[in-house]
Enzyme design. Sequence first.
Site, PDB file in Angstrom:
ATOM      1  N   ASP A   1     -52.034  -8.107  30.236  1.00 49.96           N
ATOM      2  CA  ASP A   1     -53.212  -7.243  30.140  1.00 49.96           C
ATOM      3  C   ASP A   1     -53.582  -7.184  28.658  1.00 49.96           C
ATOM      4  OD1 ASP A   1     -55.001  -4.939  30.614  1.00 49.96           O
ATOM      5  OD2 ASP A   1     -53.397  -3.801  29.645  1.00 49.96           O
TER       6      ASP A   1
ATOM      7  N   ASP B   1     -56.145  -4.352  26.848  1.00 45.82           N
ATOM      8  CA  ASP B   1     -56.277  -3.013  26.251  1.00 45.82           C
ATOM      9  C   ASP B   1     -55.080  -2.130  26.596  1.00 45.82           C
ATOM     10  OD1 ASP B   1     -59.686  -3.465  26.860  1.00 45.82           O
ATOM     11  OD2 ASP B   1     -58.810  -3.223  24.879  1.00 45.82           O
TER      12      ASP B   1
HETATM   13  C1  XBP Z   1     -59.181  -1.612  29.828  1.00 44.75           C
HETATM   14  C2  XBP Z   1     -60.518  -1.246  30.287  1.00 44.75           C
HETATM   15  C3  XBP Z   1     -61.714  -1.665  29.474  1.00 44.75           C
HETATM   16  C4  XBP Z   1     -61.692  -0.972  28.105  1.00 44.75           C
HETATM   17  C5  XBP Z   1     -63.069  -0.954  27.480  1.00 44.75           C
HETATM   18  O1  XBP Z   1     -59.073  -3.000  30.041  1.00 44.75           O
HETATM   19  O2  XBP Z   1     -60.641  -0.660  31.346  1.00 44.75           O
HETATM   20  O3  XBP Z   1     -62.845  -1.245  30.191  1.00 44.75           O
HETATM   21  O4  XBP Z   1     -61.311   0.397  28.291  1.00 44.75           O
HETATM   22  O5  XBP Z   1     -63.546  -2.288  27.352  1.00 44.75           O
HETATM   23  P1  XBP Z   1     -57.606  -3.683  30.340  1.00 44.75           P
HETATM   24  P2  XBP Z   1     -65.012  -2.640  27.913  1.00 44.75           P
HETATM   25  O6  XBP Z   1     -57.697  -4.246  31.742  1.00 44.75           O
HETATM   26  O7  XBP Z   1     -57.463  -4.736  29.282  1.00 44.75           O
HETATM   27  O8  XBP Z   1     -56.551  -2.594  30.215  1.00 44.75           O
HETATM   28  O9  XBP Z   1     -65.945  -1.567  27.416  1.00 44.75           O
HETATM   29  O10 XBP Z   1     -65.321  -4.001  27.353  1.00 44.75           O
HETATM   30  O11 XBP Z   1     -64.874  -2.635  29.409  1.00 44.75           O
HETATM   31 MG    MG Z   2     -54.728  -2.016  29.879  1.00 45.24          MG
END
Ligand code: XBP
Ligand code: MG
Length: 258
Positions: A7, A9
Amino acid sequence: MQALIFDVDGTLADTESAHREAFNAAFTEVGLDWHWDEPLYTRLLDVAGGKERILHYWRCIEPEEASGARAAQTVAALHAIKTRHYAARVDGGTLPLRPGIARLIREANETGVPIAIATTTTPDNLDVLLATPFGADWRKRFAAVCDASTTAVKKPAPDVYWAALDALGVQAAHCIALEDSENGLRAACAAGVPTVVTPTAYTRHHCFDDALMVLSHLGDADNPVPELMDEIERRYVDLETLRRWHGHASFATACRPA
Ligand code: XBP
Ligand code: MG
């Protein structure tokens, strides 16, 4: 264990504070009096995807306006501004990778273990986050990069993990996913991928009952994992550690009553 799926973020880097600031900067730029403080943003993170998160919030506060014909365009335009603000905050390596991430990715690359990315974040966000630690050609390190442009349906749906597994050509049970949130764990588990979770302050309160392991971080030689302090050999997570845990998972799954 034949492959790893990362993953982004919260897992590769603790990015959500920068995302939250970018959302608020976009609201200010367009003259909206919206402000997402930490407690509100922590709750809004239950909605994966920035566009989906904006629309969800808008529907909560102005259901009429948020259901109008142009709502989707308005959200897309606002999210594009947010993405620009996020890039301005993260570009140039201002956001460090979490402990152990660079080491584990390099170890996988050096030993030929294929790795993939499965994220709900916007493609542009990956370049600004990974170009500094791994160079402009960072994508060469990954057999597959599956992001918000890959599948319409976001986590906790398994779609982005299915896409990563298809691209890897590896069975789900032969992989390990690395995640930070309950949505991510649910997506990986729904795809059948055993998952190691390293929560952040935004997700520490989530339920990780189905995780293979839950750790403060993946650690490094000079930054041991608190949960591994009793280990004699190695107090950080490397491929050998993951293979050992994966073996236990396989054994446990094999033993699980039908
Ligand atoms: C986490 C998310 C993303 C980020 C914001 O992604 O839900 O939406 O919070 O990024 P991950 P965007 O699956 O990597 O944990 O505004 O580009 O969506
Ligand atoms: Mg994440």
